[in-house]
Scaffold this motif. Structure first.
Motif, PDB file in Angstrom:
ATOM      1  N   ARG A  36       0.831  -1.211  -0.059  1.00  0.00           N
ATOM      2  CA  ARG A  36       0.037   0.062  -0.001  1.00  0.00           C
ATOM      3  C   ARG A  36       0.616   1.460  -0.085  1.00  0.00           C
ATOM      4  O   ARG A  36       0.183   2.271  -0.596  1.00  0.00           O
ATOM      5  N   LYS A  53      -1.454   3.257  -5.644  1.00  0.00           N
ATOM      6  CA  LYS A  53      -2.830   2.935  -6.192  1.00  0.00           C
ATOM      7  C   LYS A  53      -3.505   1.630  -5.533  1.00  0.00           C
ATOM      8  O   LYS A  53      -2.883   0.401  -5.597  1.00  0.00           O
ATOM      9  N   TYR A  54      -4.545   1.796  -5.175  1.00  0.00           N
ATOM     10  CA  TYR A  54      -5.370   0.882  -4.475  1.00  0.00           C
ATOM     11  C   TYR A  54      -7.022   1.389  -4.508  1.00  0.00           C
ATOM     12  O   TYR A  54      -7.189   2.282  -3.896  1.00  0.00           O
ATOM     13  N   GLY A  55      -7.665   0.389  -4.667  1.00  0.00           N
ATOM     14  CA  GLY A  55      -8.974   0.791  -4.727  1.00  0.00           C
ATOM     15  C   GLY A  55      -9.477   1.850  -5.752  1.00  0.00           C
ATOM     16  O   GLY A  55      -9.665   1.662  -6.696  1.00  0.00           O
ATOM     17  N   ASP A  56     -10.210   2.836  -5.227  1.00  0.00           N
ATOM     18  CA  ASP A  56     -10.673   3.975  -6.121  1.00  0.00           C
ATOM     19  C   ASP A  56      -9.529   4.864  -6.602  1.00  0.00           C
ATOM     20  O   ASP A  56      -9.851   5.559  -7.526  1.00  0.00           O
ATOM     21  N   MET A  57      -8.200   4.789  -5.974  1.00  0.00           N
ATOM     22  CA  MET A  57      -7.323   5.510  -6.435  1.00  0.00           C
ATOM     23  C   MET A  57      -6.667   5.152  -7.718  1.00  0.00           C
ATOM     24  O   MET A  57      -6.456   3.819  -7.862  1.00  0.00           O
ATOM     25  N   ASP A  58      -6.407   6.139  -8.749  1.00  0.00           N
ATOM     26  CA  ASP A  58      -6.041   5.826  -9.902  1.00  0.00           C
ATOM     27  C   ASP A  58      -4.623   5.770 -10.164  1.00  0.00           C
ATOM     28  O   ASP A  58      -3.932   5.030 -10.851  1.00  0.00           O
ATOM     29  N   THR A  75      -7.191   5.770   6.939  1.00  0.00           N
ATOM     30  CA  THR A  75      -7.458   4.417   6.228  1.00  0.00           C
ATOM     31  C   THR A  75      -6.920   3.226   7.033  1.00  0.00           C
ATOM     32  O   THR A  75      -7.795   2.317   7.140  1.00  0.00           O
TER      33      THR A  75
END
Length: 170
Positions: A36, A53-58, A75
């Motif tokens: 992460r 970048k993870y999940g909603d992050m571009d 988080t």
């Protein structure tokens, strides 16, 4: 993901690990967050902290100590609390099931039903023990980490120890 990492942390820690030292916790955090967050030391010995970048992050984005503190609080801490709450909910539902099974076992006279109920109770009790152990590990880890990382100064101190470790290990 965090449960697996925290279990590995407890399984791999030895009696010689001192959880009270910033450097030991810094090494652990590098391993814990490697999917992460990345910590890199540049030529000027500055630590570059990137949230991957993870999940909603571009995209990956670089943060300073305040950004890391924000990520830790809003988080990482939130995800640990969510894990504990979901495990607790599952724990309580299994406890309720056990109460019903106990009542059913007391009410029925059929031996085959009683043995089935008792085997279900034993299975549920083992699952309750495992859930309790995991909840305790996650909560203990959460408390330990956030006793070290409670404000900007403590995060800066941790980043300094991460820098020291990264400099020496690279």
């Amino acid at each position: 993901m965090w449960i697996k990492r925290i279990n590995e942390y407890y399984e791999n820690s030895s009696e010689y690990d001192n959880n009270g030292l910033y450097l030991h916790l810094a090494i652990n955090l590098i391993n814990m967050f490697k999917d992460r967050i990345s910590f890199d030391v540049d030529d000027d010995c500055n630590v570059c902290i990137k949230i991957i970048k993870y999940g909603d992050m571009d995209d990956d984005f670089e943060v300073d100590q305040e950004g890391l503190l924000f990520w830790l609080q809003f988080t990482f801490h939130k995800e640990l609390i969510d894990i504990i709450l979901s495990l607790k909910q599952k724990f309580l539902s299994i406890q309720d099931t056990n109460k019903k099974l106990n009542n059913d076992a007391n009410m029925t006279m059929d031996e085959s039903k009683q043995t089935t109920i008792k085997s279900s109770l034993e299975k549920n009790n083992k699952e309750l023990e495992a859930l309790s152990m995991i909840m305790n590990k996650v909560d203990t880890y959460r408390r330990m980490v956030f006793s070290f990382l409670r404000d900007k100064d403590s995060v800066e101190k941790m980043v300094d120890h991460i820098r020291i470790y990264k400099e020496q290990s690279d």
